[in-house]
Design a protein around this motif. Sequence first.
Motif, mmCIF file in Angstrom:
data_model
loop_
_atom_site.group_PDB
_atom_site.id
_atom_site.type_symbol
_atom_site.label_atom_id
_atom_site.label_comp_id
_atom_site.label_asym_id
_atom_site.label_seq_id
_atom_site.Cartn_x
_atom_site.Cartn_y
_atom_site.Cartn_z
ATOM 1 N N VAL A 82 0.858 -1.174 0.000
ATOM 2 C CA VAL A 82 0.000 0.000 0.000
ATOM 3 C C VAL A 82 0.896 1.227 0.000
ATOM 4 C CG1 VAL A 82 -1.811 1.282 1.198
ATOM 5 C CG2 VAL A 82 -1.766 -1.216 1.327
ATOM 6 N N GLY A 83 0.567 2.193 -0.841
ATOM 7 C CA GLY A 83 1.295 3.460 -0.860
ATOM 8 C C GLY A 83 0.376 4.598 -0.490
ATOM 9 N N GLU A 84 0.793 5.428 0.448
ATOM 10 C CA GLU A 84 -0.055 6.522 0.924
ATOM 11 C C GLU A 84 0.569 7.897 0.704
ATOM 12 O OE1 GLU A 84 -3.074 6.725 1.922
ATOM 13 O OE2 GLU A 84 -3.553 4.594 1.933
ATOM 14 N N GLU A 85 1.680 7.960 -0.022
ATOM 15 C CA GLU A 85 2.288 9.264 -0.274
ATOM 16 C C GLU A 85 1.447 10.059 -1.283
ATOM 17 O OE1 GLU A 85 4.922 10.689 1.210
ATOM 18 O OE2 GLU A 85 4.858 8.950 2.548
ATOM 19 N N PRO A 86 1.263 11.348 -1.052
ATOM 20 C CA PRO A 86 0.498 12.158 -2.015
ATOM 21 C C PRO A 86 1.073 12.042 -3.423
ATOM 22 C CG PRO A 86 0.913 13.407 -0.006
ATOM 23 C CD PRO A 86 1.720 12.140 0.108
ATOM 24 N N GLY A 87 0.198 11.831 -4.375
ATOM 25 C CA GLY A 87 0.610 11.687 -5.764
ATOM 26 C C GLY A 87 1.069 10.303 -6.135
ATOM 27 N N ALA A 88 1.196 9.410 -5.149
ATOM 28 C CA ALA A 88 1.651 8.048 -5.428
ATOM 29 C C ALA A 88 0.871 7.043 -4.596
ATOM 30 C CB ALA A 88 3.143 7.912 -5.152
ATOM 31 N N ARG A 89 -0.408 7.318 -4.402
ATOM 32 C CA ARG A 89 -1.228 6.403 -3.609
ATOM 33 C C ARG A 89 -1.624 5.211 -4.469
ATOM 34 N NH1 ARG A 89 -3.874 11.632 -1.174
ATOM 35 N NH2 ARG A 89 -2.548 11.838 0.669
ATOM 36 N N PHE A 90 -1.429 4.014 -3.919
ATOM 37 C CA PHE A 90 -1.714 2.804 -4.685
ATOM 38 C C PHE A 90 -2.028 1.653 -3.739
ATOM 39 C CE2 PHE A 90 2.672 2.004 -3.548
ATOM 40 C CZ PHE A 90 2.732 0.624 -3.386
ATOM 41 N N LEU A 91 -2.609 0.617 -4.321
ATOM 42 C CA LEU A 91 -2.826 -0.657 -3.641
ATOM 43 C C LEU A 91 -2.361 -1.747 -4.587
ATOM 44 C CD1 LEU A 91 -4.072 -2.337 -1.303
ATOM 45 C CD2 LEU A 91 -6.241 -2.260 -2.561
ATOM 46 N N ALA A 92 -1.433 -2.574 -4.139
ATOM 47 C CA ALA A 92 -0.928 -3.693 -4.934
ATOM 48 C C ALA A 92 -1.468 -4.994 -4.351
ATOM 49 C CB ALA A 92 0.598 -3.707 -4.943
ATOM 50 N N LEU A 93 -2.060 -5.791 -5.211
ATOM 51 C CA LEU A 93 -2.687 -7.044 -4.800
ATOM 52 C C LEU A 93 -2.152 -8.200 -5.627
ATOM 53 C CD1 LEU A 93 -6.419 -5.844 -4.733
ATOM 54 C CD2 LEU A 93 -4.858 -5.986 -2.778
ATOM 55 N N GLU A 94 -2.321 -9.372 -5.078
ATOM 56 C CA GLU A 94 -2.101 -10.597 -5.841
ATOM 57 C C GLU A 94 -2.929 -10.545 -7.126
ATOM 58 O OE1 GLU A 94 -3.559 -15.231 -5.110
ATOM 59 O OE2 GLU A 94 -4.210 -13.605 -3.772
ATOM 60 N N TRP A 95 -2.312 -10.924 -8.244
ATOM 61 C CA TRP A 95 -3.049 -11.009 -9.492
ATOM 62 C C TRP A 95 -3.809 -12.325 -9.521
ATOM 63 C CZ3 TRP A 95 -5.107 -8.441 -13.310
ATOM 64 C CH2 TRP A 95 -5.526 -9.136 -14.451
ATOM 65 N N ILE A 96 -5.125 -12.257 -9.667
ATOM 66 C CA ILE A 96 -5.958 -13.455 -9.766
ATOM 67 C C ILE A 96 -6.508 -13.508 -11.180
ATOM 68 C CG2 ILE A 96 -8.024 -14.636 -8.941
ATOM 69 C CD1 ILE A 96 -7.574 -13.374 -6.223
ATOM 70 N N ALA A 97 -6.045 -14.477 -11.943
ATOM 71 C CA ALA A 97 -6.539 -14.624 -13.311
ATOM 72 C C ALA A 97 -7.994 -15.054 -13.258
ATOM 73 C CB ALA A 97 -5.701 -15.660 -14.056
ATOM 74 N N PRO A 98 -8.902 -14.268 -13.825
ATOM 75 C CA PRO A 98 -10.329 -14.606 -13.717
ATOM 76 C C PRO A 98 -10.744 -15.654 -14.734
ATOM 77 C CG PRO A 98 -10.064 -12.562 -14.918
ATOM 78 C CD PRO A 98 -8.681 -12.985 -14.502
ATOM 79 N N ALA A 99 -11.754 -16.421 -14.366
ATOM 80 C CA ALA A 99 -12.434 -17.281 -15.327
ATOM 81 C C ALA A 99 -13.573 -16.432 -15.890
ATOM 82 C CB ALA A 99 -12.935 -18.547 -14.651
#
Length: 296
Positions: A82-99
Amino acid sequence: MSPLPPAVSAAVAAALGAAPADAVPVGGGSINHAARVTLADGRTVFVKHHPGAPPGAFAAEAHGLAWLAAAGALRTPEVLGVGEEPGARFLALEWIAPATPVDRRGAGATPAERFGRGLAALHRYGAPSFGLDRDNTIGPLPQSNTPCDTWAAFLAERRLLPLTRMAVDGGGLGPATARAIEALAGRLPDLCGPPEPPARLHGDLWSGNAILDADGGPVILDPAVHGGHREVDLAMMRLFGGFPPATFAAYAEDHPLAPGHEDRVELFQLHPLLVHVVLFGGGYAASVERVVRRYA
């Protein structure tokens, strides 16, 4: 090169220990930008980002995913950073390939039943209170989760009345409808059905937030979690469709609903309808007025 904004790319690299080497835009809802990101070390991850994300919003979403995962009932993506810096806020998650999404045409009964039973188990796992130990968001809107002693009080004080004020301030609702909602809020103890313990709720369970992984297992995404009445998730699932009857049948078989639940569906749809009035206006105000007339 990665099409992620440079500040986000640098923040992801610092959090995950490898720089983004490539990113392909994918659906991430109507609010945030999202990408399937390949890191320099070969891992594939999902990154959601937005330069104007409210402070703490991605951290709250990460907490919500972990809170749901703790029940061991339905799969959620693992939080990687998780990134909380202004201008660089993000959430990185496991990639789940969908059916395919939880079947929207009524076929695929086995995945549908698995989802219904998994949701029943999630709700049955429970929550400490009607509320949560931290606030979060639903979409871009702030969501207070300060606990209340009863579900009726929580629904009125933390959901319907604050959203009504937002809708009036934004021009989406008129004062007469607002007064009717205030009157309805006072009647909620008589309308919310028999007392039930707090359930562990996803909080924003429309069909876009439920997918199947490559093995056909149900996965839930993008929560707005809190402890609440379990019929809330079920009402949201019915609001815009997308879930086959087998899902609801499997849920009811595993975790039977209290008498009168069909009469409460629209009552518990009032909260998401108000969210849509605040965000999108348009015809949602007419839907709110219709529901309020029914219960007022």
